[in-house]
Design a protein around this motif. Sequence first.
Motif, PDB file in Angstrom:
ATOM      1  N   ASP A 174       0.992  -1.534  -0.311  1.00 11.36           N
ATOM      2  CA  ASP A 174      -0.053   0.196  -0.344  1.00 11.36           C
ATOM      3  C   ASP A 174       1.262   1.230   0.010  1.00 11.36           C
ATOM      4  O   ASP A 174       0.242   2.371  -0.382  1.00 11.36           O
ATOM      5  CB  ASP A 174      -1.133   0.312   1.410  1.00 11.36           C
ATOM      6  CG  ASP A 174      -2.074  -1.110   1.176  1.00 11.36           C
ATOM      7  OD1 ASP A 174      -2.106  -1.341   0.224  1.00 11.36           O
ATOM      8  OD2 ASP A 174      -2.448  -1.307   2.043  1.00 11.36           O
ATOM      9  N   VAL A 203     -13.895  -1.891 -10.072  1.00  5.82           N
ATOM     10  CA  VAL A 203     -12.084  -1.732 -10.316  1.00  5.82           C
ATOM     11  C   VAL A 203     -11.778  -1.040 -10.535  1.00  5.82           C
ATOM     12  O   VAL A 203     -10.317  -0.755 -11.247  1.00  5.82           O
ATOM     13  CB  VAL A 203     -12.344  -3.521 -10.727  1.00  5.82           C
ATOM     14  CG1 VAL A 203     -11.537  -4.277 -11.647  1.00  5.82           C
ATOM     15  CG2 VAL A 203     -12.628  -4.545  -9.580  1.00  5.82           C
ATOM     16  N   ALA A 206     -10.112   2.635  -9.161  1.00  4.23           N
ATOM     17  CA  ALA A 206      -9.270   2.632  -9.017  1.00  4.23           C
ATOM     18  C   ALA A 206      -7.776   1.985  -9.767  1.00  4.23           C
ATOM     19  O   ALA A 206      -7.413   2.653 -10.005  1.00  4.23           O
ATOM     20  CB  ALA A 206      -9.117   0.678  -8.316  1.00  4.23           C
ATOM     21  N   GLU A 207      -8.607   1.782 -11.436  1.00  2.00           N
ATOM     22  CA  GLU A 207      -7.793   1.444 -12.485  1.00  2.00           C
ATOM     23  C   GLU A 207      -7.523   2.991 -12.822  1.00  2.00           C
ATOM     24  O   GLU A 207      -6.342   3.207 -13.610  1.00  2.00           O
ATOM     25  CB  GLU A 207      -8.165   0.728 -13.480  1.00  2.00           C
ATOM     26  CG  GLU A 207      -7.668  -0.841 -13.119  1.00  2.00           C
ATOM     27  CD  GLU A 207      -8.430  -1.950 -14.057  1.00  2.00           C
ATOM     28  OE1 GLU A 207      -9.232  -1.886 -14.809  1.00  2.00           O
ATOM     29  OE2 GLU A 207      -8.026  -3.475 -13.801  1.00  2.00           O
ATOM     30  N   THR A 212      -4.872   0.177  -6.362  1.00  2.43           N
ATOM     31  CA  THR A 212      -5.830  -1.318  -6.637  1.00  2.43           C
ATOM     32  C   THR A 212      -6.666  -1.092  -6.074  1.00  2.43           C
ATOM     33  O   THR A 212      -7.513   0.050  -5.286  1.00  2.43           O
ATOM     34  CB  THR A 212      -4.883  -2.140  -5.995  1.00  2.43           C
ATOM     35  OG1 THR A 212      -4.656  -1.322  -4.847  1.00  2.43           O
ATOM     36  CG2 THR A 212      -3.588  -2.316  -6.052  1.00  2.43           C
ATOM     37  N   ARG A 213      -7.798  -2.305  -5.833  1.00  7.22           N
ATOM     38  CA  ARG A 213      -9.496  -1.748  -5.926  1.00  7.22           C
ATOM     39  C   ARG A 213      -9.193  -1.478  -4.155  1.00  7.22           C
ATOM     40  O   ARG A 213     -10.037  -1.028  -3.486  1.00  7.22           O
ATOM     41  CB  ARG A 213     -10.625  -2.484  -5.709  1.00  7.22           C
ATOM     42  CG  ARG A 213     -11.192  -3.389  -5.594  1.00  7.22           C
ATOM     43  CD  ARG A 213     -12.421  -3.454  -6.294  1.00  7.22           C
ATOM     44  NE  ARG A 213     -13.884  -4.531  -5.228  1.00  7.22           N
ATOM     45  CZ  ARG A 213     -15.058  -5.730  -6.169  1.00  7.22           C
ATOM     46  NH1 ARG A 213     -14.688  -5.529  -7.163  1.00  7.22           N
ATOM     47  NH2 ARG A 213     -16.197  -5.063  -4.836  1.00  7.22           N
ATOM     48  N   SER A 214      -8.470  -2.340  -3.574  1.00  8.56           N
ATOM     49  CA  SER A 214      -8.796  -2.905  -2.363  1.00  8.56           C
ATOM     50  C   SER A 214      -7.654  -1.775  -1.226  1.00  8.56           C
ATOM     51  O   SER A 214      -8.866  -1.342  -0.173  1.00  8.56           O
ATOM     52  CB  SER A 214      -7.675  -3.988  -1.753  1.00  8.56           C
ATOM     53  OG  SER A 214      -6.209  -3.821  -2.412  1.00  8.56           O
ATOM     54  N   TYR A 215      -6.796  -0.671  -1.935  1.00  9.04           N
ATOM     55  CA  TYR A 215      -6.104   0.098  -1.546  1.00  9.04           C
ATOM     56  C   TYR A 215      -7.174   1.245  -1.514  1.00  9.04           C
ATOM     57  O   TYR A 215      -7.847   3.083  -0.777  1.00  9.04           O
ATOM     58  CB  TYR A 215      -5.376   1.229  -1.592  1.00  9.04           C
ATOM     59  CG  TYR A 215      -4.460   2.049  -1.066  1.00  9.04           C
ATOM     60  CD1 TYR A 215      -3.800   1.886  -0.253  1.00  9.04           C
ATOM     61  CD2 TYR A 215      -4.529   3.207  -2.068  1.00  9.04           C
ATOM     62  CE1 TYR A 215      -3.215   2.655   0.846  1.00  9.04           C
ATOM     63  CE2 TYR A 215      -3.681   4.015  -1.447  1.00  9.04           C
ATOM     64  CZ  TYR A 215      -3.052   4.056   0.004  1.00  9.04           C
ATOM     65  OH  TYR A 215      -2.430   4.907   0.931  1.00  9.04           O
TER      66      TYR A 215
END
Length: 293
Positions: A174, A203, A206-207, A212-215
């Motif tokens: 992260d 997604v 985020a891109e 990232t999606r999680s971040y």
Amino acid sequence: MLPEATYYDYADLRALRGLKHDNIELYLISCGLEPCTPGHCFGPGFRDKFLIHFVISGQGTFYAHGKEYKLHAGQAFIFFPDVTVKYVADEEDPWTYTWVGFHGTMAETYLQRAGILIDTDVIDFPEAANIPFIIQKMLNSNSLTYANELLRQSYLLELLATIIAFRKVQEGPDSVYTYPCAVYTEQAVHYITKEYMNDISVVGIAEKIGITRSYLSKCFNATLKMSPKQFIIKYRMDKACELLKKSNKNITEIADAVGYSNSLTFSKAFKTYFGISPNEKRKEMNYYPPRPR
């Protein structure tokens, strides 16, 4: 008055010093490569610029902030302007180091992006990054021309970018994202408010902003106390309510206007969110669209 810029190329020293500049944000002042003699030392003293010494071979000792560091190849020692330091080459195996000295209004910010603060003192540096080669490119651009000034500027940025990338990978997946969570959240929110009527995904968002999606989810939870998906739904539902109250669009048209290709999917999502159907919500808001003639 600025000192005269000088290039040295001796058997035991290669350096550029006193470089002039045309950029206040970030500029190179000096750089060099030096195989030190046993016991060669500096200080205690300070400099008026940021300095990073990269140890290529040998050993030595660095003193800063009341601490003593025994250093070897693959490590670098750093000092900030006006910070008192001392360093000494080992008597048996003196170090060879390459260095850069720089300053500018953005210099400290770039270092902070790498997690380097005024008391960081020592860092590792990646052998694969070939930092000595970057400094060698600075030294090779030694003619004191404006074109070479720009080249040296680009090499300084390359060097700092290399350090930032390496340090962030070291700190964890992260930490590669150098901006605060609020910045990424703001960018995502801006994108959602412009594109909510289209087929968007977490997604894809985020891109779009380069994380990232999680971040992205981590940033939303930290700043807005909800997930990106929850924010998208909330924004779409709020927009749907506006249309239910202020327009005579039917449910299919409203569904399409807020990003749902299927009116049944929209109605189900709406009822899950508000607890009542879109038509019931419209009645609750005391709006009745005119009947078609």
